[in-house]
Motif scaffolding. Structure first.
Motif, PDB file in Angstrom:
ATOM      1  N   ARG A 171       0.820  -1.214   0.000  1.00  0.00           N
ATOM      2  CA  ARG A 171       0.000   0.000   0.000  1.00  0.00           C
ATOM      3  C   ARG A 171       0.855   1.266   0.000  1.00  0.00           C
ATOM      4  O   ARG A 171       0.480   2.273  -0.567  1.00  0.00           O
ATOM      5  N   SER A 172       1.996   1.218   0.649  1.00  0.00           N
ATOM      6  CA  SER A 172       2.778   2.452   0.756  1.00  0.00           C
ATOM      7  C   SER A 172       3.739   2.663  -0.414  1.00  0.00           C
ATOM      8  O   SER A 172       3.827   3.766  -0.930  1.00  0.00           O
ATOM      9  N   GLY A 191       4.262   0.021  -3.043  1.00  0.00           N
ATOM     10  CA  GLY A 191       3.887  -0.790  -4.195  1.00  0.00           C
ATOM     11  C   GLY A 191       4.998  -1.721  -4.654  1.00  0.00           C
ATOM     12  O   GLY A 191       6.100  -1.749  -4.102  1.00  0.00           O
ATOM     13  N   VAL A 192       4.700  -2.472  -5.684  1.00  0.00           N
ATOM     14  CA  VAL A 192       5.661  -3.439  -6.213  1.00  0.00           C
ATOM     15  C   VAL A 192       6.875  -2.722  -6.800  1.00  0.00           C
ATOM     16  O   VAL A 192       8.021  -3.146  -6.595  1.00  0.00           O
ATOM     17  N   LEU A 193       6.635  -1.627  -7.515  1.00  0.00           N
ATOM     18  CA  LEU A 193       7.747  -0.869  -8.095  1.00  0.00           C
ATOM     19  C   LEU A 193       8.663  -0.315  -7.006  1.00  0.00           C
ATOM     20  O   LEU A 193       9.890  -0.387  -7.114  1.00  0.00           O
ATOM     21  N   GLY A 194       8.091   0.196  -5.938  1.00  0.00           N
ATOM     22  CA  GLY A 194       8.889   0.705  -4.820  1.00  0.00           C
ATOM     23  C   GLY A 194       9.675  -0.403  -4.143  1.00  0.00           C
ATOM     24  O   GLY A 194      10.834  -0.216  -3.764  1.00  0.00           O
ATOM     25  N   MET A 195       9.050  -1.561  -3.997  1.00  0.00           N
ATOM     26  CA  MET A 195       9.747  -2.703  -3.413  1.00  0.00           C
ATOM     27  C   MET A 195      10.943  -3.091  -4.283  1.00  0.00           C
ATOM     28  O   MET A 195      12.037  -3.349  -3.770  1.00  0.00           O
ATOM     29  N   ALA A 196      10.725  -3.115  -5.592  1.00  0.00           N
ATOM     30  CA  ALA A 196      11.808  -3.457  -6.521  1.00  0.00           C
ATOM     31  C   ALA A 196      12.914  -2.410  -6.466  1.00  0.00           C
ATOM     32  O   ALA A 196      14.108  -2.749  -6.519  1.00  0.00           O
ATOM     33  N   LEU A 197      12.541  -1.140  -6.336  1.00  0.00           N
ATOM     34  CA  LEU A 197      13.531  -0.074  -6.274  1.00  0.00           C
ATOM     35  C   LEU A 197      14.363  -0.167  -4.995  1.00  0.00           C
ATOM     36  O   LEU A 197      15.599  -0.041  -5.044  1.00  0.00           O
ATOM     37  N   THR A 251      11.260  -0.544   5.121  1.00  0.00           N
ATOM     38  CA  THR A 251      11.033   0.692   4.357  1.00  0.00           C
ATOM     39  C   THR A 251       9.564   0.830   4.000  1.00  0.00           C
ATOM     40  O   THR A 251       8.979   1.906   4.133  1.00  0.00           O
ATOM     41  N   GLY A 252       8.968  -0.260   3.565  1.00  0.00           N
ATOM     42  CA  GLY A 252       7.554  -0.211   3.196  1.00  0.00           C
ATOM     43  C   GLY A 252       6.660   0.151   4.365  1.00  0.00           C
ATOM     44  O   GLY A 252       5.732   0.948   4.235  1.00  0.00           O
ATOM     45  N   LEU A 253       6.944  -0.416   5.526  1.00  0.00           N
ATOM     46  CA  LEU A 253       6.120  -0.122   6.695  1.00  0.00           C
ATOM     47  C   LEU A 253       6.373   1.291   7.222  1.00  0.00           C
ATOM     48  O   LEU A 253       5.490   1.906   7.812  1.00  0.00           O
ATOM     49  N   SER A 254       7.558   1.832   6.970  1.00  0.00           N
ATOM     50  CA  SER A 254       7.904   3.164   7.479  1.00  0.00           C
ATOM     51  C   SER A 254       7.673   4.277   6.469  1.00  0.00           C
ATOM     52  O   SER A 254       7.793   5.448   6.819  1.00  0.00           O
ATOM     53  N   TRP A 255       7.361   3.948   5.228  1.00  0.00           N
ATOM     54  CA  TRP A 255       7.348   4.949   4.171  1.00  0.00           C
ATOM     55  C   TRP A 255       6.341   6.072   4.421  1.00  0.00           C
ATOM     56  O   TRP A 255       6.629   7.235   4.134  1.00  0.00           O
ATOM     57  N   SER A 256       5.179   5.761   4.945  1.00  0.00           N
ATOM     58  CA  SER A 256       4.194   6.823   5.211  1.00  0.00           C
ATOM     59  C   SER A 256       4.748   7.847   6.194  1.00  0.00           C
ATOM     60  O   SER A 256       4.508   9.046   6.044  1.00  0.00           O
TER      61      SER A 256
END
Length: 132
Positions: free
Chosen positions: A61-62, A64-70, A110-115
């Protein structure tokens, strides 16, 4: 920074509790004790699954797949630099597993902290979709 570190540690704990190169992990425990502790193994597996759902849903949600890949690409590039400078070696499968766990924990943390990071950088708060 403390919040990110705590989220990263929790992600690393979740990943390494599931699997790591030592004998102290869920998969090896479940494999060797399946017949004698099936109920406990199922309970522990469901608790791990809840942890993965929380982390993966928040990450998708924060960023996305593209952000995860990055994020994973940035971690891979950092590992490449460390390898080129001779600071890490990649000939030890156990060490490679720990490196992979660190990389995946970085993506999930990173995903959990991105917001929180985005709110600090932009001054804007994220809102969840109301129609869900």
């Amino acid at each position: 920074m403390t919040g990110f570190l705590l989220r990263w540690i929790a992600a690393f704990a979740l990943l390494s509790a599931t699997y790591n190169p030592t004998r102290w992990n869920y998969l090896r425990w479940a494999e060797s004790h399946w017949t004698s502790a099936m109920a406990l193994i199922v309970l522990a597996g469901l608790l791990l699954l809840v942890g993965y759902i929380i982390y993966l849903r928040a990450t998708l949600r924060s960023i996305g797949v593209l952000g995860m890949a990055l994020v994973l690409a940035i971690v891979a590039a950092l590992l490449w630099v460390l390898y080129d400078f001779g600071l890490i070696r990649l000939d030890n499968p156990g060490a490679n597993t720990w490196i992979a766990l660190l990389a995946l924990a970085t993506v999930l943390g990173t995903g959990l902290s991105w917001s929180h990071v985005r709110r600090r950088l932009s001054g804007q708060a994220d809102m969840d979709d109301v129609d869900e």
